[in-house]
Design a protein around this motif. Structure first.
Motif, PDB file in Angstrom:
ATOM      1  N   LEU A 101       0.829  -1.210   0.000  1.00  0.00           N
ATOM      2  CA  LEU A 101       0.000   0.000   0.000  1.00  0.00           C
ATOM      3  C   LEU A 101       0.863   1.259   0.000  1.00  0.00           C
ATOM      4  O   LEU A 101       0.531   2.252  -0.646  1.00  0.00           O
ATOM      5  CB  LEU A 101      -0.933  -0.005   1.214  1.00  0.00           C
ATOM      6  N   GLY A 102       1.959   1.221   0.751  1.00  0.00           N
ATOM      7  CA  GLY A 102       2.824   2.387   0.829  1.00  0.00           C
ATOM      8  C   GLY A 102       3.436   2.767  -0.500  1.00  0.00           C
ATOM      9  O   GLY A 102       3.601   3.954  -0.814  1.00  0.00           O
ATOM     10  N   GLN A 103       3.761   1.760  -1.323  1.00  0.00           N
ATOM     11  CA  GLN A 103       4.373   2.044  -2.617  1.00  0.00           C
ATOM     12  C   GLN A 103       3.424   2.772  -3.560  1.00  0.00           C
ATOM     13  O   GLN A 103       3.872   3.482  -4.467  1.00  0.00           O
ATOM     14  CB  GLN A 103       4.843   0.740  -3.269  1.00  0.00           C
ATOM     15  N   LEU A 104       2.113   2.609  -3.351  1.00  0.00           N
ATOM     16  CA  LEU A 104       1.146   3.276  -4.220  1.00  0.00           C
ATOM     17  C   LEU A 104       1.234   4.792  -4.121  1.00  0.00           C
ATOM     18  O   LEU A 104       0.916   5.504  -5.080  1.00  0.00           O
ATOM     19  CB  LEU A 104      -0.280   2.822  -3.869  1.00  0.00           C
ATOM     20  N   VAL A 105       1.658   5.295  -2.957  1.00  0.00           N
ATOM     21  CA  VAL A 105       1.702   6.750  -2.761  1.00  0.00           C
ATOM     22  C   VAL A 105       3.124   7.281  -2.594  1.00  0.00           C
ATOM     23  O   VAL A 105       3.378   8.460  -2.859  1.00  0.00           O
ATOM     24  CB  VAL A 105       0.845   7.172  -1.543  1.00  0.00           C
ATOM     25  N   SER A 106       4.053   6.447  -2.154  1.00  0.00           N
ATOM     26  CA  SER A 106       5.418   6.925  -1.907  1.00  0.00           C
ATOM     27  C   SER A 106       6.073   7.452  -3.174  1.00  0.00           C
ATOM     28  O   SER A 106       6.692   8.528  -3.174  1.00  0.00           O
ATOM     29  CB  SER A 106       6.280   5.804  -1.308  1.00  0.00           C
ATOM     30  N   GLY A 107       5.951   6.720  -4.277  1.00  0.00           N
ATOM     31  CA  GLY A 107       6.553   7.149  -5.524  1.00  0.00           C
ATOM     32  C   GLY A 107       5.964   8.442  -6.060  1.00  0.00           C
ATOM     33  O   GLY A 107       6.693   9.410  -6.316  1.00  0.00           O
ATOM     34  N   PRO A 108       4.640   8.503  -6.256  1.00  0.00           N
ATOM     35  CA  PRO A 108       4.038   9.746  -6.730  1.00  0.00           C
ATOM     36  C   PRO A 108       4.304  10.934  -5.815  1.00  0.00           C
ATOM     37  O   PRO A 108       4.542  12.044  -6.288  1.00  0.00           O
ATOM     38  CB  PRO A 108       2.534   9.409  -6.769  1.00  0.00           C
ATOM     39  N   LEU A 109       4.267  10.722  -4.492  1.00  0.00           N
ATOM     40  CA  LEU A 109       4.528  11.830  -3.573  1.00  0.00           C
ATOM     41  C   LEU A 109       5.982  12.287  -3.638  1.00  0.00           C
ATOM     42  O   LEU A 109       6.275  13.475  -3.490  1.00  0.00           O
ATOM     43  CB  LEU A 109       4.171  11.416  -2.142  1.00  0.00           C
ATOM     44  N   SER A 110       6.899  11.358  -3.865  1.00  0.00           N
ATOM     45  CA  SER A 110       8.302  11.763  -3.988  1.00  0.00           C
ATOM     46  C   SER A 110       8.524  12.572  -5.253  1.00  0.00           C
ATOM     47  O   SER A 110       9.405  13.432  -5.309  1.00  0.00           O
ATOM     48  CB  SER A 110       9.222  10.533  -3.968  1.00  0.00           C
ATOM     49  N   ARG A 146       3.672  -3.930  12.850  1.00  0.00           N
ATOM     50  CA  ARG A 146       4.306  -4.466  11.634  1.00  0.00           C
ATOM     51  C   ARG A 146       3.709  -3.833  10.378  1.00  0.00           C
ATOM     52  O   ARG A 146       4.432  -3.545   9.419  1.00  0.00           O
ATOM     53  CB  ARG A 146       4.128  -5.984  11.589  1.00  0.00           C
ATOM     54  N   PHE A 147       2.407  -3.587  10.379  1.00  0.00           N
ATOM     55  CA  PHE A 147       1.780  -2.942   9.236  1.00  0.00           C
ATOM     56  C   PHE A 147       2.326  -1.527   9.049  1.00  0.00           C
ATOM     57  O   PHE A 147       2.634  -1.117   7.925  1.00  0.00           O
ATOM     58  CB  PHE A 147       0.260  -2.906   9.423  1.00  0.00           C
ATOM     59  N   VAL A 148       2.468  -0.791  10.145  1.00  0.00           N
ATOM     60  CA  VAL A 148       3.007   0.564  10.074  1.00  0.00           C
ATOM     61  C   VAL A 148       4.469   0.525   9.624  1.00  0.00           C
ATOM     62  O   VAL A 148       4.920   1.381   8.856  1.00  0.00           O
ATOM     63  CB  VAL A 148       2.858   1.282  11.429  1.00  0.00           C
ATOM     64  N   GLN A 149       5.206  -0.469  10.089  1.00  0.00           N
ATOM     65  CA  GLN A 149       6.577  -0.637   9.606  1.00  0.00           C
ATOM     66  C   GLN A 149       6.615  -0.811   8.092  1.00  0.00           C
ATOM     67  O   GLN A 149       7.463  -0.223   7.405  1.00  0.00           O
ATOM     68  CB  GLN A 149       7.230  -1.862  10.257  1.00  0.00           C
ATOM     69  N   GLY A 150       5.705  -1.617   7.563  1.00  0.00           N
ATOM     70  CA  GLY A 150       5.643  -1.836   6.127  1.00  0.00           C
ATOM     71  C   GLY A 150       5.319  -0.560   5.365  1.00  0.00           C
ATOM     72  O   GLY A 150       5.928  -0.273   4.326  1.00  0.00           O
ATOM     73  N   LEU A 151       4.361   0.205   5.876  1.00  0.00           N
ATOM     74  CA  LEU A 151       4.046   1.492   5.249  1.00  0.00           C
ATOM     75  C   LEU A 151       5.285   2.380   5.207  1.00  0.00           C
ATOM     76  O   LEU A 151       5.570   3.029   4.190  1.00  0.00           O
ATOM     77  CB  LEU A 151       2.935   2.203   6.033  1.00  0.00           C
ATOM     78  N   GLY A 152       6.014   2.419   6.314  1.00  0.00           N
ATOM     79  CA  GLY A 152       7.175   3.292   6.406  1.00  0.00           C
ATOM     80  C   GLY A 152       8.321   2.877   5.521  1.00  0.00           C
ATOM     81  O   GLY A 152       8.939   3.705   4.851  1.00  0.00           O
ATOM     82  N   VAL A 153       8.600   1.581   5.471  1.00  0.00           N
ATOM     83  CA  VAL A 153       9.783   1.121   4.731  1.00  0.00           C
ATOM     84  C   VAL A 153       9.590   1.251   3.224  1.00  0.00           C
ATOM     85  O   VAL A 153      10.563   1.202   2.463  1.00  0.00           O
ATOM     86  CB  VAL A 153      10.116  -0.342   5.131  1.00  0.00           C
ATOM     87  N   SER A 154       8.351   1.453   2.779  1.00  0.00           N
ATOM     88  CA  SER A 154       8.122   1.656   1.346  1.00  0.00           C
ATOM     89  C   SER A 154       8.775   2.942   0.858  1.00  0.00           C
ATOM     90  O   SER A 154       9.163   3.038  -0.319  1.00  0.00           O
ATOM     91  CB  SER A 154       6.620   1.696   1.048  1.00  0.00           C
ATOM     92  N   GLY A 155       8.902   3.949   1.739  1.00  0.00           N
ATOM     93  CA  GLY A 155       9.520   5.216   1.355  1.00  0.00           C
ATOM     94  C   GLY A 155      10.966   5.067   0.923  1.00  0.00           C
ATOM     95  O   GLY A 155      11.323   5.388  -0.224  1.00  0.00           O
ATOM     96  N   PRO A 156      11.857   4.569   1.794  1.00  0.00           N
ATOM     97  CA  PRO A 156      13.251   4.383   1.371  1.00  0.00           C
ATOM     98  C   PRO A 156      13.420   3.370   0.260  1.00  0.00           C
ATOM     99  O   PRO A 156      14.318   3.509  -0.579  1.00  0.00           O
ATOM    100  CB  PRO A 156      13.952   3.929   2.660  1.00  0.00           C
ATOM    101  N   TYR A 157      12.566   2.350   0.208  1.00  0.00           N
ATOM    102  CA  TYR A 157      12.684   1.340  -0.851  1.00  0.00           C
ATOM    103  C   TYR A 157      12.445   1.965  -2.228  1.00  0.00           C
ATOM    104  O   TYR A 157      13.200   1.726  -3.176  1.00  0.00           O
ATOM    105  CB  TYR A 157      11.689   0.203  -0.601  1.00  0.00           C
ATOM    106  N   ILE A 158      11.401   2.781  -2.342  1.00  0.00           N
ATOM    107  CA  ILE A 158      11.086   3.424  -3.610  1.00  0.00           C
ATOM    108  C   ILE A 158      12.067   4.551  -3.922  1.00  0.00           C
ATOM    109  O   ILE A 158      12.578   4.677  -5.040  1.00  0.00           O
ATOM    110  CB  ILE A 158       9.647   3.970  -3.587  1.00  0.00           C
ATOM    111  N   CYS A 159      12.344   5.384  -2.932  1.00  0.00           N
ATOM    112  CA  CYS A 159      13.177   6.574  -3.169  1.00  0.00           C
ATOM    113  C   CYS A 159      14.623   6.227  -3.486  1.00  0.00           C
ATOM    114  O   CYS A 159      15.301   6.987  -4.188  1.00  0.00           O
ATOM    115  CB  CYS A 159      13.123   7.500  -1.956  1.00  0.00           C
TER     116      CYS A 159
END
Length: 327
Positions: A101-110, A146-159
């Motif tokens: 779910l995090g990747q859906l918004v992390s990329g466009p927001l970056s 763990r869910f919040v961790q997953g949301l968060g780690v999507s940021g550095p993974y995509i960026c």
């Protein structure tokens, strides 16, 4: 909608197909690239070892968050009340759900706000989820963390990938990503051993303390040693319509939709393996503390196979392109 924006969102929503977005859907459509992919006419600076290590650390956070906790499953089951032993597998599933779910918004927001803001936001969420896990007293609180961790780690993974594309192009980018991927491949093999080593001197919550320290160190490196790589004039305004149009682009193209479905099925199998690996190796085959050795060995085999497929596919692509050109 401009084609430029569609391809930018498309590549973030489906990063494993990012190479495909470098080519038009048909022979009459011109090739366009997102702002982060457009190379300047000036020679790109040479990558430093510090930059490569920082990118590798950002990408490796996902593997660490997944694999380091695997050896602790038995200890977690003994400490946290569960209706069924298999519920420990949800610690992996919920992290992947947050990551997806995090990747859906992390990329466009970056693309809209810049890389560093999304890095700080993602790592901040990761820290929050880690703290929730450290102080969790029941399964619900632990799974929420763990869910919040997953949301968060999507940021550095995509960026991490976007930052490399912002700064480098061509052979330099390929060299950087090859080194980063080699490091990335070894992390899943080492992560369970890190978790096992921590449990030799502390309980399972200390693994999450390690996550806390690791994320804080990455934040410090980003703050002091990484500049913003996406200038304001190259940013793209965030748009929900752009994201929905990106999905429509994928679904409406049979070839891309087929690749997406195949990758989804493959990833489902991989997720099932990660979820059940601890129970299969430790409980069914009685590997005990050698679980980390067996898991690490399998991770290295999978990583090497992935690298080999990437090399062979690139070689065959060059051969096919050459054959088409001279016919």
């Amino acid at each position: 909608m401009p084609k430029l924006r569609q391809q930018s969102y498309f590549s973030y929503l489906f990063p494993f197909l990012s190479k495909a977005t470098d080519f038009p859907m048909n022979s009459t459509e011109p090739v366009t690239h997102s702002p982060s992919q457009q190379a300047t006419h000036l020679p790109a600076p040479s990558p430093t070892g510090e930059f490569i290590v920082l990118v590798a650390l950002m990408m490796s956070m996902t593997a660490l968050a997944i694999d380091a906790v695997l050896p602790a499953f038995d200890m977690i089951r003994a400490d946290i009340v569960m209706a069924h032993p298999n519920q420990a597998q949800l610690l992996i599933s919920l992290l992947f759900a947050g990551l997806a779910l995090g990747q859906l918004v992390s990329g466009p927001l970056s693309d809209a706000l810049g890389r560093k803001k999304i890095l700080y936001a993602g790592l901040g969420l990761f820290l929050l989820g880690t703290v929730l896990c450290i102080f969790a007293q029941d399964l619900t609180a632990l799974l929420l963390g763990r869910f919040v961790q997953g949301l968060g780690v999507s940021g550095p993974y995509i960026c991490a990938i976007s930052i490399v594309r912002d700064k480098f192009a061509g052979r330099q980018m390929a060299k950087i990503m090859s080194v980063v991927m080699m490091i990335f491949i070894t992390v899943p093999a080492l992560a369970p051993s890190i978790g096992q080593a921590i449990m030799l001197v502390a309980d399972w919550r200390a693994i999450f303390v390690f996550y806390l320290i690791f994320a804080a160190a990455v934040i410090a490196l980003i703050f002091f040693r990484l500049e913003e790589t996406l200038p304001r004039e190259k940013r793209i305004a965030f748009s929900v319509k752009a994201i929905s149009d990106g999905f429509k682009t994928v679904i409406s193209n049979r070839l891309t939709a087929g690749y997406t479905l195949a990758m989804g099925l493959f990833f489902g199998c991989f997720l099932g393996y990660i979820n059940s690996s601890q129970q299969i190796l430790q409980e069914l085959y009685g590997t005990g503390k050698l679980f980390t050795v067996y898991f690490g060995g399998l991770a290295l085999v999978l990583g090497f196979a992935s690298f080999l497929i990437r090399v062979l596919s690139s070689a065959w692509a060059c051969i096919l392109l050459a054959a088409v050109r001279f016919t």
